[in-house]
Design a protein around this motif. Structure first.
Motif, mmCIF file in Angstrom:
data_model
loop_
_atom_site.group_PDB
_atom_site.id
_atom_site.type_symbol
_atom_site.label_atom_id
_atom_site.label_comp_id
_atom_site.label_asym_id
_atom_site.label_seq_id
_atom_site.Cartn_x
_atom_site.Cartn_y
_atom_site.Cartn_z
ATOM 1 N N LEU A 64 0.833 -1.200 0.000
ATOM 2 C CA LEU A 64 0.000 0.000 0.000
ATOM 3 C C LEU A 64 0.869 1.251 0.000
ATOM 4 O O LEU A 64 1.794 1.370 0.817
ATOM 5 N N LYS A 104 -3.229 4.002 5.654
ATOM 6 C CA LYS A 104 -2.466 2.812 5.292
ATOM 7 C C LYS A 104 -2.301 1.830 6.455
ATOM 8 O O LYS A 104 -2.495 0.630 6.280
ATOM 9 N N THR A 161 -5.576 -0.010 7.669
ATOM 10 C CA THR A 161 -5.996 -0.911 6.597
ATOM 11 C C THR A 161 -5.087 -2.127 6.530
ATOM 12 O O THR A 161 -5.552 -3.269 6.398
ATOM 13 N N PHE A 190 -0.597 -0.793 -4.646
ATOM 14 C CA PHE A 190 -1.961 -0.265 -4.596
ATOM 15 C C PHE A 190 -1.929 1.050 -3.818
ATOM 16 O O PHE A 190 -1.318 1.134 -2.753
ATOM 17 N N LEU A 216 -3.512 4.544 -1.897
ATOM 18 C CA LEU A 216 -4.595 5.131 -1.114
ATOM 19 C C LEU A 216 -4.476 6.644 -1.200
ATOM 20 O O LEU A 216 -3.381 7.203 -1.030
ATOM 21 N N TYR A 234 -5.804 2.857 -7.412
ATOM 22 C CA TYR A 234 -5.923 3.507 -6.104
ATOM 23 C C TYR A 234 -7.368 3.853 -5.819
ATOM 24 O O TYR A 234 -8.200 3.925 -6.723
ATOM 25 N N THR A 285 -10.062 7.118 0.333
ATOM 26 C CA THR A 285 -10.498 6.538 1.607
ATOM 27 C C THR A 285 -11.362 7.478 2.441
ATOM 28 O O THR A 285 -11.803 7.101 3.524
ATOM 29 N N SER A 330 -10.612 -2.150 2.882
ATOM 30 C CA SER A 330 -9.965 -3.451 2.711
ATOM 31 C C SER A 330 -10.692 -4.304 1.674
ATOM 32 O O SER A 330 -10.062 -4.931 0.817
ATOM 33 N N ILE A 362 -10.075 -3.007 -1.830
ATOM 34 C CA ILE A 362 -8.714 -3.335 -2.284
ATOM 35 C C ILE A 362 -8.655 -4.784 -2.741
ATOM 36 O O ILE A 362 -8.099 -5.097 -3.806
ATOM 37 N N LYS A 406 -10.418 -5.053 -6.156
ATOM 38 C CA LYS A 406 -9.704 -4.441 -7.270
ATOM 39 C C LYS A 406 -8.376 -5.144 -7.555
ATOM 40 O O LYS A 406 -7.932 -5.223 -8.707
ATOM 41 N N ALA A 407 -7.726 -5.645 -6.498
ATOM 42 C CA ALA A 407 -6.424 -6.284 -6.669
ATOM 43 C C ALA A 407 -6.539 -7.773 -6.984
ATOM 44 O O ALA A 407 -5.542 -8.419 -7.307
#
Length: 277
Positions: free
Chosen positions: A155, A163, A166, A205, A207, A251, A254, A263, A266, A269-270
């Motif tokens: 992150l 960060k 999370t 990734f 934020l 990204y 938040t 979370s 993420i 998306k990841a």
């Protein structure tokens, strides 16, 4: 129409880690315009710990004149009984669900302490999760960039963009090994990725956060500083978001999201999978 935001003390109480109570409580509290002052009490399985909790509930009620909200999961009968006598609005987060499942499957539940399921047949998964938490703590806030090959995700973002909470949530809840790195002044001036990140681009990734929200958070930490100024927040975010776009790093913002929502988004998306116990 202006909404009246009410302040209220909120306690999350469990004979286990209290993560379930926190998660469900956050979802419920998020439905109301409340300014919640939250405190968590895990492993309440003795009279001494219960006494400390009851004392705080009583003090909250006397100080504010409002009964605090208590989201709890307790299976020890005497502790649960005493808790329900406290001057609070108390909600058993599992009771209704357990009763419904009991009726549907026609089977009596066998309550046990939440943490008892962390060992035994699931011990390998449990210790994997502990290792993930230890890894994440060791790689918090750019402490070290060694061992990035073991990371599930990295992150990136400016200081105070969410960060650390999370990262820890993803480690504790999903068993993921998370690195988080805050862009410092030198990074922002240089506006390029560190060499250590180049070979791990697929794990990166970002934020970001609204400048006004970042200003509020930093003011609470270092009021009146250049670090917290609106101009500094705007400048940092503009630079970092430009880097994310240029380097094709996914990204999310938040600002209005809970740590659970951050979370989950993420992971989606990841393309990461949860490692549940």
């Amino acid at each position: 129409m202006q909404i009246d935001i009410q302040s209220r003390d909120v306690f999350y109480v469990s004979d286990g880690t209290a993560i379930t109570c926190e998660t469900l409580g956050h979802v419920v509290i998020g439905q109301f315009p409340l300014n919640a002052h939250e405190k968590t009490f895990p492993f309440v399985e003795s009279e001494d710990k219960l006494d400390d909790l009851l004392r705080e509930i009583e003090q909250s009620y006397q100080r504010t004149g409002r009964k605090p909200l208590v989201f709890f999961s307790i299976v020890i009968p005497r502790i649960k009984h005493r808790l329900l006598q406290a001057p609070a609005h108390s909600y058993d987060v599992l009771a209704d669900i357990v009763e419904q499942v009991k009726g549907d499957i026609e089977m009596e539940p066998q309550p046990k302490l939440q943490r008892s399921r962390s060992v035994g047949k699931d011990s390998a998964s449990y210790f994997d999760r502990i290792a993930a938490i230890e890894y994440t703590l060791a790689h918090d806030d750019g402490i070290t960039l060694k061992g990035l090959d073991e990371a599930d995700i990295i992150l990136l973002g400016v200081s105070r963009s969410g960060k650390t909470p999370t990262s820890l949530y993803m480690a504790m809840q999903f068993g993921l090994r998370v690195v988080n790195y805050p862009f410092i002044d030198e990074d922002i001036r240089r506006l390029r990725l560190l060499p250590e990140f180049e070979i791990h681009r697929h794990k990166l990734f970002g934020l970001t956060i609204d400048p006004q929200r970042l200003n509020e958070i930093r003011e609470n930490r270092l009021a009146g500083s250049d670090y917290a100024s609106t101009e500094q927040c705007i400048s940092e975010l503009k630079s970092v978001e430009s880097l994310f776009r240029r380097e094709a790093i996914p990204y999310i913002n938040t600002s209005s999201l809970s740590v659970e929502e951050i979370s989950t988004r993420i992971l989606e998306k990841a393309g990461l999978r949860r490692r549940l116990l």
